[in-house]
Write an enzyme that holds these catalytic residues in place. Structure first.
Site, PDB file in Angstrom:
ATOM      1  N   THR A  49     -28.074  15.191   3.564  1.00 44.00           N
ATOM      2  CA  THR A  49     -29.481  15.499   3.301  1.00 44.00           C
ATOM      3  C   THR A  49     -30.168  15.967   4.569  1.00 44.00           C
ATOM      4  OG1 THR A  49     -29.419  13.710   1.669  1.00 44.00           O
ATOM      5  CG2 THR A  49     -31.574  14.617   2.201  1.00 44.00           C
ATOM      6  N   TYR A 137     -17.920   7.589   4.292  1.00 46.00           N
ATOM      7  CA  TYR A 137     -18.661   8.481   3.400  1.00 46.00           C
ATOM      8  C   TYR A 137     -17.651   9.156   2.473  1.00 46.00           C
ATOM      9  CZ  TYR A 137     -22.207  12.114   2.285  1.00 46.00           C
ATOM     10  OH  TYR A 137     -23.101  12.954   1.665  1.00 46.00           O
ATOM     11  N   LYS A 164     -20.044   4.388   1.387  1.00 52.64           N
ATOM     12  CA  LYS A 164     -21.045   5.163   0.653  1.00 52.64           C
ATOM     13  C   LYS A 164     -20.275   6.004  -0.345  1.00 52.64           C
ATOM     14  CE  LYS A 164     -24.359   8.888   0.698  1.00 52.64           C
ATOM     15  NZ  LYS A 164     -24.831  10.122   1.369  1.00 52.64           N
ATOM     16  N   VAL A 208     -27.469   4.585  -0.402  1.00 53.62           N
ATOM     17  CA  VAL A 208     -27.862   5.600   0.586  1.00 53.62           C
ATOM     18  C   VAL A 208     -28.365   6.764  -0.235  1.00 53.62           C
ATOM     19  CG1 VAL A 208     -27.107   7.103   2.452  1.00 53.62           C
ATOM     20  CG2 VAL A 208     -26.161   4.793   2.255  1.00 53.62           C
TER      21      VAL A 208
END
Length: 307
Positions: A49, A137, A164, A208
């Site tokens: 992001t 991630y 995540k 997240v």
């Protein structure tokens, strides 16, 4: 001060001074204070992001420093440090540790996917160099690396303490949360927006979440209702407001949609870096309508946007 890693962590946007301009650190500080005031539990600079692939190495370092400074110890900072090589990832990880981050978000090298053994050595070096807990991630759509739940849990051997999960695979997410054996090795955060309600209801320790940039107050309300009080009825009512926004965010370039929605709320972002562009036309108008339906104010920019 080390913070417990749980709750809603905002996957931060990176504001720019103008289209293609440098990072706007004043706007970043203002945004962080807005999020902290809304009750957000942590901040994640330098993730997807935050357009980390469009930032220089120096910008990524200055970004982490600025977020730690703005957070002022009030919330945790999970620094995104993933890169294409072990050397560059270690450089960013060591810097994040010196800057005061609490944990590291590490996406695996995302052009050529490493083997599981190569990935473990990569993560082990990052952990040894930084001394910080690693949040792995998991985003196979971007990395081409799809691990099984057991393989992800095995990353606990090399310093990974959290996950995540941005796979969109609800069954695998459930395995990671509900299996006593797997959950004892790695703590799961949801990272796929439209699965947030389910993930929290199933027992994820947090999320997240890029949408937290846009509706932080609603994201915290959802966490409090579902994860803290176990009130699924209230949680469904809050989720009914958030879900349409999340669905729209996932329908195009994610960072651009998040920043567009922030601009609709009247919050300065400076746009996204090329080759991407802010969300326009009908998609922008749908975002404005979803925000209005959720009960959050906009500045009317949805009606003025170009087609």
């Amino acid at each position: 001060m080390a913070h417990e890693i749980k709750g809603v962590y905002a996957a931060l946007v990176t504001p720019f001074t103008h289209d293609q301009g440098p990072i706007d650190f004043d706007a970043l500080d203002e945004h962080i204070n807005r999020l902290v005031d809304a009750g957000i539990h942590g901040l994640v600079p330098g993730g997807s992001t935050g357009e980390f692939t469009a930032l220089t190495t120096e910008e990524r370092k200055r970004l982490v420093e600025a977020v730690v400074k703005s957070a002022r110890g009030r919330v945790g900072v999970m620094a995104g440090v993933g890169d294409l090589s072990t050397a560059k990832t270690v450089e960013l990880a060591e810097h994040a540790a010196r800057a005061g981050a609490d944990s590291l978000l590490v996406v695996p090298p995302f052009y050529d996917a490493p083997t599981l053994a190569e990935l473990k050595e990569h993560l082990a070096e990052v952990h040894r160099a930084s001394g910080l807990p690693i949040v792995y991630y998991n985003i196979p759509s971007a990395t081409g690396l799809a691990l099984t739940p057991a393989e992800m849990a095995s990353l606990g051997d090399v310093g990974v303490r959290y996950l995540k999960d941005t796979s969109g695979n609800a069954a695998a997410l459930t395995d990671m949360i509900l299996s006593d054996e797997l959950a004892s090795r790695i703590t799961v955060f949801n990272g796929w927006d439209t699965l947030t309600f389910y993930g929290l209801a199933a027992g994820a320790k947090g999320s997240v979440w890029g949408a937290a940039n846009i509706v932080p107050e609603l994201c915290v309300q959802l966490w409090d209702a579902v994860a803290v009080r176990g009130d699924l009825r209230e949680g469904r009512e809050v989720w009914k407001k958030i879900f349409p926004i999340c669905k729209l965010l996932e329908s195009g370039n994610y960072a651009a949609a998040v920043k567009t929605a922030m601009e609709l709320r009247g919050w300065k972002t400076g746009g996204v870096r090329k080759p991407f562009a802010m969300t326009g036309g009908d998609a922008r108008r749908r975002l404005a309508a979803a925000l209005a339906a959720a009960g959050v104010g906009t500045d009317g920019a949805g009606e003025r946007s170009p087609d």
